[in-house]
Scaffold this active site. Structure first.
Site, PDB file in Angstrom:
ATOM      1  N   THR A   1       0.776  -1.311   0.163  1.00  0.00           N
ATOM      2  CA  THR A   1       0.059   0.004   0.137  1.00  0.00           C
ATOM      3  C   THR A   1       0.890   1.263   0.088  1.00  0.00           C
ATOM      4  O   THR A   1       0.586   2.069  -0.786  1.00  0.00           O
ATOM      5  CB  THR A   1      -0.847   0.029   1.197  1.00  0.00           C
ATOM      6  OG1 THR A   1      -1.745  -1.254   1.037  1.00  0.00           O
ATOM      7  CG2 THR A   1      -1.997   1.347   1.256  1.00  0.00           C
TER       8      THR A   1
ATOM      9  N   GLU B   1       1.131   9.855  -5.165  1.00  0.00           N
ATOM     10  CA  GLU B   1       1.839  11.053  -4.977  1.00  0.00           C
ATOM     11  C   GLU B   1       2.816  11.519  -5.783  1.00  0.00           C
ATOM     12  O   GLU B   1       2.896  12.702  -6.411  1.00  0.00           O
ATOM     13  CB  GLU B   1       2.724  11.081  -3.786  1.00  0.00           C
ATOM     14  CG  GLU B   1       1.838  11.173  -2.520  1.00  0.00           C
ATOM     15  CD  GLU B   1       2.678  11.241  -1.295  1.00  0.00           C
ATOM     16  OE1 GLU B   1       2.916  12.706  -0.943  1.00  0.00           O
ATOM     17  OE2 GLU B   1       3.214  10.435  -0.376  1.00  0.00           O
TER      18      GLU B   1
ATOM     19  N   HIS C   1      -7.293   0.596  -0.841  1.00  0.00           N
ATOM     20  CA  HIS C   1      -6.442  -0.337  -1.562  1.00  0.00           C
ATOM     21  C   HIS C   1      -7.498  -1.595  -1.601  1.00  0.00           C
ATOM     22  O   HIS C   1      -7.353  -2.435  -0.773  1.00  0.00           O
ATOM     23  CB  HIS C   1      -5.109  -0.775  -0.750  1.00  0.00           C
ATOM     24  CG  HIS C   1      -4.191  -1.226  -1.854  1.00  0.00           C
ATOM     25  ND1 HIS C   1      -2.860  -1.254  -1.198  1.00  0.00           N
ATOM     26  CD2 HIS C   1      -4.231  -1.924  -2.834  1.00  0.00           C
ATOM     27  CE1 HIS C   1      -2.215  -2.118  -2.163  1.00  0.00           C
ATOM     28  NE2 HIS C   1      -3.098  -2.395  -3.306  1.00  0.00           N
TER      29      HIS C   1
END
Length: 124
Positions: free
Chosen positions: A33, A41, A67
């Site tokens: 994750t 990002e 996720h």
């Protein structure tokens, strides 16, 4: 100028170093994750990078993502970030990660525009 709708897609291939086992976020050989969120990002950072003033960059302030599905070593994963709101130095994004047509995760991300030298100067 940074405006709503700016978008970028980043990609990676899942390797052993990006697995939950290798990153100590789990004990299985699937995409971690934290690696998926780092890709999100990266997409957000690159979506706005060409439009920043000289000497500026962006830093992450918050990320929230699901996720939903695993991906295994060798899978190609993409993450797309789209600017949804700009408020001065604060930029909000919608982020999604996919493996082919399969949605792996989705959420929101907040970044702030900072002067690189001033930001690093405060750390000394």
């Amino acid at each position: 100028m940074i405006i709503e709708g700016l978008k970028h897609t980043s990609e990676l291939v899942v390797t052993n170093t990006l697995t939950a086992r290798s990153m100590d976020s789990g004990d299985m050989d699937v995409l971690a994750t934290p690696a998926m969120m780092a890709l999100m990002e990266n997409a957000a950072m690159l979506a706005v990078a060409p439009y920043l003033p000289e000497g500026s960059t962006t830093v992450g302030g918050h990320i929230s993502s699901s996720h939903l599905r695993p991906s295994v070593i060798g899978d190609k994963v993409t993450a797309t970030a789209v600017v949804t709101k700009v408020d001065g130095k604060k930029i909000e994004f919608r982020v999604e990660a996919h493996c082919g047509d399969i949605l792996l995760g989705e959420g929101t991300h907040l970044r702030f525009i900072v002067d690189r030298d001033k930001f690093l100067g405060r750390l000394k």
